[in-house]
Scaffold this motif. Structure first.
Motif, short mmCIF file in Angstrom:
data_model
loop_
_atom_site.label_atom_id
_atom_site.label_comp_id
_atom_site.label_asym_id
_atom_site.label_seq_id
_atom_site.Cartn_x
_atom_site.Cartn_y
_atom_site.Cartn_z
N THR A 80 27.45 14.88 30.77
CA THR A 80 28.34 15.96 31.19
C THR A 80 27.62 16.91 32.14
OG1 THR A 80 29.43 15.83 29.03
CG2 THR A 80 29.82 17.81 30.32
N ILE A 81 26.45 17.37 31.74
CA ILE A 81 25.73 18.35 32.55
C ILE A 81 25.38 17.76 33.92
CG2 ILE A 81 23.51 19.58 32.76
CD1 ILE A 81 23.75 20.28 29.82
N HIS A 82 24.93 16.52 33.94
CA HIS A 82 24.49 15.97 35.22
C HIS A 82 25.65 15.60 36.14
CE1 HIS A 82 20.16 16.13 34.80
NE2 HIS A 82 20.39 15.98 33.51
N ALA A 83 26.75 15.15 35.59
CA ALA A 83 27.92 14.90 36.45
C ALA A 83 28.38 16.21 37.07
CB ALA A 83 29.05 14.26 35.64
N CYS A 84 28.40 17.28 36.25
CA CYS A 84 28.80 18.60 36.75
C CYS A 84 27.79 19.12 37.76
CB CYS A 84 28.95 19.59 35.60
SG CYS A 84 30.37 19.25 34.54
N ASN A 85 26.51 18.92 37.48
CA ASN A 85 25.48 19.44 38.37
C ASN A 85 25.49 18.73 39.72
OD1 ASN A 85 23.30 21.35 38.68
ND2 ASN A 85 21.98 19.56 38.81
N ARG A 86 25.85 17.45 39.71
CA ARG A 86 25.97 16.73 40.99
C ARG A 86 27.25 17.14 41.71
NH1 ARG A 86 24.31 12.15 37.73
NH2 ARG A 86 26.51 11.72 37.49
N GLY A 87 28.10 17.86 41.01
CA GLY A 87 29.37 18.27 41.63
C GLY A 87 30.29 17.10 41.88
N GLU A 88 30.29 16.15 40.94
CA GLU A 88 31.18 15.00 41.10
C GLU A 88 32.62 15.52 41.21
OE1 GLU A 88 29.99 12.11 41.61
OE2 GLU A 88 27.94 12.33 40.86
N MET A 132 29.62 25.04 25.51
CA MET A 132 29.31 24.13 26.62
C MET A 132 29.96 24.59 27.92
SD MET A 132 27.53 21.38 26.86
CE MET A 132 27.52 19.87 27.82
N THR A 133 31.16 25.13 27.81
CA THR A 133 31.89 25.51 29.02
C THR A 133 31.18 26.65 29.76
OG1 THR A 133 33.87 24.80 27.90
CG2 THR A 133 34.19 26.11 29.85
N ASN A 134 30.70 27.65 28.99
CA ASN A 134 29.93 28.73 29.62
C ASN A 134 28.71 28.19 30.34
OD1 ASN A 134 31.72 30.24 28.02
ND2 ASN A 134 30.26 31.94 27.98
N LEU A 135 28.07 27.22 29.67
CA LEU A 135 26.87 26.61 30.24
C LEU A 135 27.21 25.90 31.56
CD1 LEU A 135 24.52 24.85 27.75
CD2 LEU A 135 24.63 24.06 30.09
N LEU A 136 28.30 25.13 31.54
CA LEU A 136 28.69 24.36 32.73
C LEU A 136 29.08 25.27 33.89
CD1 LEU A 136 30.72 21.48 31.02
CD2 LEU A 136 28.37 21.40 31.86
N ALA A 137 29.63 26.44 33.54
CA ALA A 137 30.06 27.37 34.60
C ALA A 137 28.87 27.86 35.43
CB ALA A 137 30.81 28.55 33.98
N GLN A 138 27.66 27.77 34.86
CA GLN A 138 26.46 28.19 35.60
C GLN A 138 26.10 27.23 36.73
OE1 GLN A 138 24.79 31.04 34.38
NE2 GLN A 138 26.56 31.10 33.02
N CYS A 176 33.27 23.83 40.44
CA CYS A 176 34.10 24.75 41.22
C CYS A 176 35.10 25.51 40.37
CB CYS A 176 34.83 23.99 42.33
SG CYS A 176 35.99 22.75 41.75
N TYR A 177 35.45 24.93 39.22
CA TYR A 177 36.52 25.56 38.44
C TYR A 177 36.28 25.33 36.96
CZ TYR A 177 41.35 26.37 36.73
OH TYR A 177 42.46 26.81 36.06
N VAL A 178 36.20 26.42 36.21
CA VAL A 178 36.04 26.34 34.75
C VAL A 178 37.03 27.29 34.12
CG1 VAL A 178 34.47 26.50 32.79
CG2 VAL A 178 33.57 25.94 35.05
#
Lengths: 367, 253
Positions: free
Chosen positions: B114-122, B169-175, B180-182
Motif C-alpha cells: 500500500t505505502i509503496h504503490a501510493c509513494n510511487r503515485g500509481e 493508515m489514511t493519515n500516514l498515506l496522506a503524507q 493526490c486525494y485522501v
C-alpha cells in the motif's frame, strides 16, 4: 530502437544475466518487475540501461520487495501481458505465495531464479539447492512449474524466450532455473530476433480470459484461484493435473553425451553438466565408459530416457551443487534397476572435474 | 398510482445499477460493503466505464466482490492488491484501475504494498473499508481495532502494552507526495452515502486523469463482528470510530 540492437545473428559477449534482459525485450515481453539481489541484479540493471519503454513500450519497474514483484507479475499476467520477474534464492522464497496464486489462477509468466547457496541468507556463491523448491512446488497446494535449466549464456537467452512460449501454451508459471555461475559468466551469445509485443487485439485473441475491461458482448473475466466449494476446487486441481500430464508428454528436453556405449551415466543439469562433460572426457581417457545426461527441463523430467538407460548401464551418478535433490528423481526413474549414487558440494562450492571423476570411481566402479 | 404506473420505468426514482448483477450478497445485514459496492456500480455506470475498468478484489469479506459487479476483476493474494493494480495500470494506462481492500488487507499484511504503490503515485484508486475488525475469519483484532474494543483475539479489549495503538493508515498515506486525494467517509446515513459516492467518483476520475493515487477510506460497520444490531452498530461507529478516524478530506490536490 538503436541500430546496435537490430543486427541479428551477430555474436556478442555478455553475462548470462544480461542475456536474459536482452532476450526479454526481444521476445516481446510487456513488463519486468524485480527487486535487487545478488547474483542476478544485472538483469534489472541491464533493462534500466536499455530503456525498452522508449522502444518496445515494455514496462520495467523496481518493486519494494520480491513479494510485490511477483504480485505485479500476477496483475500484468492477468491482463494477458507477457510478464516476468527475476531473483535469487532468498528472494524466490519470498515469491512462493505469489507463484502458488499464479498457478492456481492459471496465469502464464516467467520467473528467473539465479540460484545462490542457502539456507537462510546463505552466500552469494552459486548453488542448485532450490531444485526441490522449484520442481516439487515451493508454494502451497498441488501445482507444478515448467522448469528450464540453462547451462550457458546462450541458453539464458534462448530459455527466456522459450519460457514465455511454454507459459502461454499451458497457462502456467514457468521458471528459468539458473545459478550464480551462469548468471555471472560471460560467453558468446547470439541474441534472439525481435518479435513485436502483442497488440491489444492479439491479446484478446490469444488470451480471451484476460482482464482488459468487460465489453458488452462477454461476461466479466475474473482472475481467481478461490473455489470455496470442495468439488469446484478439486475440479480446478484435476484441470491442472491433466495439464501437467500433457506437459510431461510433450515438453521433455535433455541432452546426451557419449551415452550409446556407456556403462555409467552421470546426470547433471545447468553449469554442473558443463563440468561433467569434462568428467566424461577424463573418464574415457582412462578407459571408463561414462556418459552424461543433461536434463534441460527439470519439470518435466526426462524420466523415460533414464528408465531406458537403466536397462543396460551399471550405475548412475547424480552430480549437483546441493545435498542431493535431483538424485531423488533419478532414483524414481530408475526404480531400483541399478545403483544411483550422488555426489555434490554445498554452500556455493563448485566441484572440480577431478573430484567428480574420483567420486564416480569410489561410489560406482569400485563398489 | 396503480401497479402498472408504479412499474413504468418513467416513474422509477431508484433502481439497481446496471453494472450490478442479481447475485444475492453474502454480506451480513447492516454491513457497509453492500452499500459501497452499489455506489461503485452506480459510478462506473454513470461514467460509462464498464468496458474500461479493472478492479482488484482483496482477501477478507470482500473477497467475493467479483461476484456482484459485472466488470473485469482480479482476485489478489492477501494484501497484495496495490501491487497487482500497479502492474495493471502501468500496462493499461487508459483504464480505470481500483483496489477494494479491508483494514486487515490494507493496513496489516499489505502495508508495504500500500505505502509503496501510493509513494510511487500509481494512478489507481484505493477503496479502503475500515471496520476495525477481521470479519471474514470471525472477528479477530485488526490494526485499526480501537483501544478497549473487544475481538476474538483481544477478548478483554485492545490494550496498548500488548497490541499497540490503532493504526491510522489514511493519515500516514496522506503524507506521501504521490498521493493526490485522501478522504475519509462513511455510509451510515443518506447524506453520508451521497458524500461517499462523490468521493469515490473523484477518486475514479483522478485515476483516469493520471493525477496520482487516490484513497477513499470508508469507516464501516461490522454488526456480526461487533456483535450489535445494524442500528446499534451505526450509533457505536459514530460515537467510537469517528473520534479515532474523523470524517472529511485529508488531502485534495
Amino acid at each position: 530502437m538503436s541500430n546496435e540492437h537490430n543486427k541479428d545473428n551477430e555474436i556478442k559477449l555478455m553475462k548470462g544475466n544480461e542475456a536474459v534482459a536482452h532476450a526479454a525485450i526481444r521476445c516481446g515481453c510487456d513488463g519486468y518487475f524485480g527487486y535487487p539481489i545478488t547474483p542476478q541484479s544485472e538483469i534489472m540493471e541491464t533493462l534500466m540501461e536499455l530503456e525498452p519503454w522508449k522502444t518496445t513500450g515494455m514496462v520495467v519497474l523496481q518493486a519494494e520487495s520480491e513479494t510485490a514483484s511477483i504480485n505485479m507479475v500476477y496483475g500484468a499476467a492477468g491482463c494477458g501481458k507477457k510478464a516476468m520477474t527475476s531473483s535469487s534464492s532468498p528472494g524466490v522464497s519470498l515469491m512462493q505465495e505469489g507463484i502458488s496464486y499464479l498457478a492456481g489462477a492459471e496465469l502464464p509468466c516467467v520467473i528467473v531464479n539465479v540460484m545462490r547457496g542457502g539456507p537462510g541468507l546463505g552466500t552469494i556463491q552459486p548453488s542448485q539447492a532450490d531444485y526441490f523448491q522449484t520442481v516439487k512446488g515451493g508454494g502451497h497446494g498441488d501445482y507444478k512449474m515448467i522448469t528450464l535449466a540453462p547451462a550457458s549464456v546462450q541458453e539464458m537467452a534462448d530459455h527466456t524466450v522459450m519460457a514465455f512460449d511454454l507459459a502461454f501454451k499451458y497457462r502456467t508459471p514457468t521458471m528459468v532455473l539458473a545459478d550464480g555461475i551462469i548468471g555471472q559468466m560471460m560467453e558468446k551469445v547470439v541474441l534472439p530476433p525481435y518479435k513485436p509485443r502483442w497488440t491489444e487485439e492479439e491479446i484478446k485473441k490469444n488470451t480471451p480470459w484476460a482482464t482488459l475491461g468487460k465489453p458488452a458482448d462477454r461476461k466479466p473475466n475474473v482472475i481467481n484461484s478461490l473455489r470455496l466449494e470442495a468439488i469446484d476446487m478439486e475440479k480446478l486441481n484435476l484441470t491442472l493435473q491433466a495439464r501437467y500430464r500433457e506437459i510431461e508428454k510433450n515438453e521433455v528436453l535433455f541432452e546426451e553425451f557419449d551415452c550409446d556405449d556407456a556403462e555409467y551415466i552421470i546426470v547433471a543439469f545447468g553449469v554442473i553438466a558443463r563440468i561433467c562433460q569434462k568428467v566424461v572426457e577424463l573418464g574415457r581417457a582412462e578407459g571408463i565408459k561414462v556418459g552424461l545426461i543433461r536434463p534441460i527441463t527439470l519439470f518435466p523430467f526426462p524420466t523415460e530416457k533414464l528408465k531406458k538407460h537403466a536397462e543396460r548401464v551399471k550405475g548412475m551418478l547424480s552430480v549437483e551443487m546441493s545435498a542431493g535433490q535431483m538424485v531423488e528423481d533419478v532414483r524414481l526413474a530408475v526404480n531400483g534397476k541399478v545403483p544411483v549414487e550422488f555426489y555434490g558440494r554445498m554452500g556455493g562450492i563448485v566441484p572440480s572435474p577431478d573430484e567428480v571423476l574420483h567420486a564416480l570411481k569410489e561410489k560406482l566402479i569400485k563398489a | 398510482m396503480n401497479i402498472s404506473e408504479i412499474i413504468n420505468p418513467a416513474n422509477l426514482v431508484y433502481e439497481k445499477p446496471n453494472v450490478m448483477n442479481d447475485t444475492p450478497m453474502h454480506y451480513c445485514p447492516g454491513c457497509s460493503h453492500g452499500v459501497v459496492h452499489k455506489l461503485i456500480g452506480e459510478i462506473i455506470g454513470d461514467m460509462n466505464m464498464q468496458d474500461k475498468t479493472i478492479a482488484i478484489a482483496p482477501v477478507g469479506c470482500a473477497v467475493f466482490a467479483y461476484q456482484y459487479l459485472d466488470i473485469d476483476w482480479q482476485q489478489a493474494a492477501h494484501g497484495r492488491a496495490p501491487a497487482l493494480a500497479t502492474a495493471v495500470k502501468r500496462l493499461l494506462p487508459d483504464r480505470l484501475v481500483f483496489t477494494y481492500q479491508g483494514d486487515g488487507d490494507l493496513a496489516a499484511i499489505g502495508t508495504a504494498e500500500t505505502i509503496h504503490a501510493c509513494n510511487r503515485g500509481e494512478n489507481i484508486a484505493i477503496i479502503f473499508i475500515n471496520n476495525g475488525i477481521y470479519g471474514m475469519t470471525g472477528g479477530q483484532m485488526a490494526p485499526t481495532t480501537l483501544l478497549g474494543m473487544k475481538s476474538s483475539t483481544s477478548p478483554n479489549g485492545r490494550e496498548v502494552p500488548t497490541a499497540g495503538h490503532p493504526l491510522n493508515m489514511t493519515n500516514l498515506l496522506a503524507q506521501l507526495k504521490g498521493v493526490c486525494y485522501v478522504t475519509r467517509q462513511a455510509v451510515h446515513t443518506v447524506a453520508a452515502v451521497k458524500k461517499t459516492k462523490k468521493a469515490i467518483q473523484k477518486a475514479f476520475e483522478n485515476s483516469m486523469q493520471n493525477k496520482g493515487t487516490s484513497i477513499v477510506e470508508v469507516v464501516s460497520t461490522c454488526s456480526s463482528g461487533w456483535k450489535m444490531t445494524p442500528a446499534d452498530s451505526n450509533d457505536w461507529m459514530v460515537e467510537n470510530m469517528f473520534p479515532e478516524f474523523p470524517m472529511g478530506d485529508l488531502k485534495n490536490e
